[in-house]
Design a protein around this motif. Structure first.
Motif, short mmCIF file in Angstrom:
data_model
loop_
_atom_site.label_atom_id
_atom_site.label_comp_id
_atom_site.label_asym_id
_atom_site.label_seq_id
_atom_site.Cartn_x
_atom_site.Cartn_y
_atom_site.Cartn_z
N ASN A 78 0.82 -1.22 0.00
CA ASN A 78 0.00 0.00 0.00
C ASN A 78 0.85 1.27 0.00
O ASN A 78 0.34 2.36 0.30
N ALA A 79 2.12 1.15 -0.33
CA ALA A 79 2.99 2.33 -0.35
C ALA A 79 4.27 1.99 -1.10
O ALA A 79 4.58 0.83 -1.37
N GLY A 80 5.04 3.04 -1.45
CA GLY A 80 6.39 2.84 -1.97
C GLY A 80 6.46 2.49 -3.45
O GLY A 80 5.51 2.67 -4.22
N ARG A 81 7.59 1.94 -3.83
CA ARG A 81 7.91 1.62 -5.22
C ARG A 81 6.93 0.59 -5.79
O ARG A 81 6.43 -0.28 -5.07
N SER A 82 6.72 0.65 -7.08
CA SER A 82 5.89 -0.34 -7.76
C SER A 82 6.44 -1.74 -7.51
O SER A 82 7.63 -2.00 -7.72
N ILE A 83 5.57 -2.63 -7.05
CA ILE A 83 6.01 -4.01 -6.78
C ILE A 83 6.46 -4.69 -8.06
O ILE A 83 7.52 -5.33 -8.11
N ALA A 84 5.66 -4.55 -9.13
CA ALA A 84 5.99 -5.20 -10.40
C ALA A 84 7.33 -4.72 -10.94
O ALA A 84 8.13 -5.51 -11.43
N GLU A 85 7.58 -3.42 -10.83
CA GLU A 85 8.84 -2.86 -11.32
C GLU A 85 10.03 -3.43 -10.55
O GLU A 85 11.04 -3.84 -11.14
N ALA A 86 9.91 -3.46 -9.23
CA ALA A 86 11.01 -3.98 -8.39
C ALA A 86 11.21 -5.47 -8.62
O ALA A 86 12.35 -5.95 -8.73
N ARG A 87 10.11 -6.21 -8.70
CA ARG A 87 10.20 -7.66 -8.94
C ARG A 87 10.83 -7.94 -10.29
O ARG A 87 11.73 -8.79 -10.40
N ASP A 88 10.39 -7.25 -11.33
CA ASP A 88 10.92 -7.50 -12.67
C ASP A 88 12.40 -7.15 -12.77
O ASP A 88 13.17 -7.82 -13.47
N ALA A 89 12.82 -6.11 -12.05
CA ALA A 89 14.24 -5.75 -12.04
C ALA A 89 15.06 -6.83 -11.36
O ALA A 89 16.17 -7.18 -11.81
N ALA A 90 14.53 -7.38 -10.27
CA ALA A 90 15.24 -8.46 -9.58
C ALA A 90 15.34 -9.70 -10.46
O ALA A 90 16.41 -10.31 -10.59
N VAL A 91 14.23 -10.06 -11.11
CA VAL A 91 14.22 -11.24 -11.98
C VAL A 91 15.18 -11.05 -13.16
O VAL A 91 15.90 -11.98 -13.55
N ALA A 92 15.23 -9.85 -13.71
CA ALA A 92 16.14 -9.56 -14.82
C ALA A 92 17.60 -9.72 -14.40
O ALA A 92 18.46 -10.01 -15.23
#
Length: 238
Positions: A155-169
């Motif tokens: 419910n706050a902070g950086r986009s979860i999808a963006e952070a997750r996709d960066a980690a997976v990449a």
């Protein structure tokens, strides 16, 4: 002159061997970042159960056996607490766990650190922090995993999808362990946060986890968190 060349050759071999030993010493089977949710929805009693679950899990014979069965027989572990944006604090910095003594050291370090936050739930910010923590790990491993615990939706902070996709990449797997809470007696906003439509585990599968072999496990309550974490660690380590 001949003797000098011979000694130089010996020293060069010894130096190379020393470098190889040091390189081997830095190798582990897995780099694992544990991200512990300490957001506002987690009471002091629940926080204590969560922290003790982490502290005791590594001493479990099943976890130690899984670690020992790896090629090097050890893993690199770090744990941090997280809540809202900018609220991430390392509780146990990078250390090697390969024995019962290491596990006891991990537990002692963790239990000595007080709770740092009571903020919102910034899952994306936590994943970003964990990714940076992996980037500065002093050990080497082919497998790198972020293990996010949580009792609610972001419910706050950086986009979860963006952070997750960066980690997976970056070749990192993001796993999750959700902690269920009974909605009875909760304010409406908190009920929605901890018990989203479709369930919290489904939310984590859809929004949070990613990477090779990513999975979500469920702890039916905070009291069951330690038992569920043991099963999760065995699966991640093996």
């Amino acid at each position: 002159m001949r003797r000098r060349r011979l000694l130089s050759g010996v020293f060069a071999v010894l130096s190379l061997a020393g470098r190889r030993v040091r390189a081997a010493d830095s190798g582990v089977d897995l780099l694992l970042v544990l991200a512990a949710d300490v957001s506002l929805s987690i009471s002091e009693a629940r926080f204590d159960l969560e922290r003790r679950g982490y502290a005791e899990a590594f001493s479990d014979p099943r976890v130690l056996r899984a670690i020992g069965d790896g090629p090097t027989g050890r893993i690199g572990v770090a744990l941090f607490a997280w809540a809202g944006p900018g609220e991430q604090q390392v509780a146990v910095d990078w250390m090697v766990v390969g024995s019962a003594r290491d596990a006891a050291d991990f537990a002692a370090r963790l239990l000595a650190v007080p709770r740092p936050f009571y903020g919102r739930t910034a899952i994306g910010s936590a994943i970003g922090f964990a990714t940076d923590l992996l980037a500065r790990a002093p050990f080497r491993a082919e497998r790198r995993v972020i293990d996010i615990s949580g009792d609610g939706t972001g419910n706050a902070g950086r986009s979860i999808a963006e952070a997750r996709d960066a980690a997976v990449a970056a070749g990192i797997t993001v796993n999750g362990i959700v902690i269920l809470t009974e909605p009875e007696g909760m304010p409406a906003f908190l009920k929605e946060h901890t018990n989203p439509a479709g369930g919290l585990a489904a939310y984590y599968r859809s929004v949070v986890i990613g990477g090779e072999g990513a999975f979500v496990m469920t702890a039916e309550s905070f009291a069951a968190f330690g038992r569920s974490l043991i099963a999760k660690l065995v699966r991640e380590i093996s």
